[in-house]
Design an enzyme around this catalytic site. Sequence first.
Site, PDB file in Angstrom:
ATOM      1  N   HIS A   1       0.828  -1.207   0.000  1.00 35.93           N
ATOM      2  CA  HIS A   1       0.000   0.000   0.000  1.00 35.93           C
ATOM      3  C   HIS A   1       0.865   1.261   0.000  1.00 35.93           C
ATOM      4  CE1 HIS A   1      -3.476   2.533   0.716  1.00 35.93           C
ATOM      5  NE2 HIS A   1      -2.800   3.127   1.698  1.00 35.93           N
TER       6      HIS A   1
ATOM      7  N   GLU B   1      -2.856  -5.547  -3.842  1.00 32.18           N
ATOM      8  CA  GLU B   1      -3.643  -5.243  -2.645  1.00 32.18           C
ATOM      9  C   GLU B   1      -4.959  -6.010  -2.625  1.00 32.18           C
ATOM     10  OE1 GLU B   1      -2.814  -0.869  -0.787  1.00 32.18           O
ATOM     11  OE2 GLU B   1      -4.102  -0.983  -2.532  1.00 32.18           O
TER      12      GLU B   1
ATOM     13  N   ASN C   1      28.262 -20.468  -4.980  1.00 33.75           N
ATOM     14  CA  ASN C   1      29.255 -21.536  -5.072  1.00 33.75           C
ATOM     15  C   ASN C   1      28.901 -22.681  -4.121  1.00 33.75           C
ATOM     16  OD1 ASN C   1      32.146 -22.381  -5.938  1.00 33.75           O
ATOM     17  ND2 ASN C   1      32.206 -22.483  -3.714  1.00 33.75           N
TER      18      ASN C   1
END
Length: 686
Positions: A46, A68, A421
Amino acid sequence: MDINQYMGMFLEESREHLQALNSCLLDLENDPGNLNVLDEIFRSAHTIKGMSATMGFTTIAELTHEMENVLDLLRKGTLQANDDITDILFKCVDTLEQLVENVSSNSDTPIEIKPLISKLTAIAKGEPCSVSEQHSVQVAATPEAESISVQNVNLDETELNVVKAARKQGIECYEVHIDLRAGCLLKSARAYMVMNALEELGEVIKSVPTVEELEKENFDNSFQVSVLTSVNAENIETAVLNISEVEKVAVIPVIIPETTEKSAAIPEAQADKPTVGKQDKSVSGDKPEKPAANEQHNDKKLKSGQSVRVDIDKLDSLLNLVGELVINKTRLEQIGLTHRLTDLVETIEQMDRVTTDLQSVVMKVRMVPVGQVFNRFPRMVRDLSRELNKEINLIIQGEETELDRTVIDEIGDPLVHLLRNSIDHGVEHPAERQAKGKNPVGEVRLIARHEGNNVIIMVEDDGKGINADTIKQKAVERGMITQAEADKLEAAEAVRLVFLPGFSTAETVTDVSGRGVGMDAVKTKIESLGGMVDVETKINMGSKFKIRLPLTLAIIQALLVKVCEEIYAIPLGSIDSTINITPQDIKTIQNQEVILLRGQIIPIVRLANVLNVANTCQHSQEELFVVIVHIGEERAGIIVDTLIGQQEIVIKSMGKLLAGIKVIAGATILGNGQVALILDVGALKQ
């Protein structure tokens, strides 16, 4: 009004809210019924919508508006969060990040949001699901409540005990649900007036959203408040409706379930003391009928304004000025000692205390928790583990550990390489782990902690480890070392070959790895920050990459040494001890000068030879000064002509012309105005 003046604030706050969305969505994925997390997600979305609409970025506002709608259904329990919904919300956040970065770079690259909006609309129109009860407190249904968007306030156990203690005194608890008019311009001001009106009638014990969020206007047009009062519901409703721009009010008495009633009553001694709930909202069980919470509300308001945003350039400028002050303080000390002026010495001592305190405060202002970097990784690990079909549990520890802002800004990329990695090369696939008797879910740890004047950051995994023989074989195949050199390497040294430029053990190049640039980039970046990186590994047990970083890159304690007529500074954090030896104590092993110190063989380097200083001075050879330094887990000795003493120094960069000199880490200005070079201990042994 020039809206561009707010652009920096918009970008910074948008990035913060997007990071919060990522973090909260991960929590929602693990706990789909968590209403508190849903409230946080809704508030962040919002806020982004409101800011973007104000700035005129309609695409961002449109996408967050559709988000929303779905989030509101999740909050109300009409929808239940599942993998499909969270995946779509994650994609929305990724798209919002791209849109914000487009705004930042002033890019015109179009980003399509219609497919996402279509999916969000479809989700919003889906069949409602049954949702398990999420609230600790039930509220009685009333006709007034039917026309109001009701989000029940979830009271915790402490707050429930306060409610029960108040009821013994004839005071009831009500949920007050307030809807402001659409288009209300000063929502925070109206919310403040509502809180004041309720506090005059009784005592507010909780609000959703919190008081801080109400003050920041991080809420839609409705909010809810729990209040203890002896006034009836009609009077509460009348008092709130008298406030302008309040459209609807519903006052609902709280009903505590029987299971909650059976819980232990709050002790009398405890009921008379202030308690703190989950939302950090203080309440008092002593005299609920008095508006004492008004003072607490004002305290909250004061506390919420106790932090300010400061541009990092301003902090850098402030630090430079403090650095100059430290330099001039040192020069004044030198003058005072030379001329032996008592009054001047006393004044300088006072200035020294003030300068030290000022420097300490400035350094603390620049220190930020590494959590600011760490919090971006859970989402990355989630996506990467899905891409590689692996199950990874990321554990983060020590995110409150603080580092200089300059260092924080630079360590993100090295940590990305190390984590990728560990996940790609270290942790095995679930089937392979099960075959080895391991938990199919791999574990990767990201740990930070203080260690002296350094911060240690470790990336650990419980994967297959690094095979030293495989590393040597790959290095020989790629022409990085000869077979003869490989045969001489011990396992620990062979594993460090992963940091060589272009080294990779991957058979094929993928989006994740295989190009041989990751570990080399990590080592280069960490060393440029004055730190060092090392690796430890055990076959089928896992690997640990350990990064050691200085707390700050600006002002440090150093030992000043002299070689002939030149003065050099060695950072105190790298020094173990200083010793005196005779030339007869120096032995030679494999063309390397060494000394024996407490049963340990220590390699030594002659600083004059390393720096090519013309050693024209005549020195007594009866005694040599050696500075014992540590380089990672190893130690070495540096032979110098004279030890001058410890001093606080301000690090100055060497400039572009002298950049890249390995042995020199920077320069400083001494008390007499002379420039002294700062040694890079890690490069001396190489």
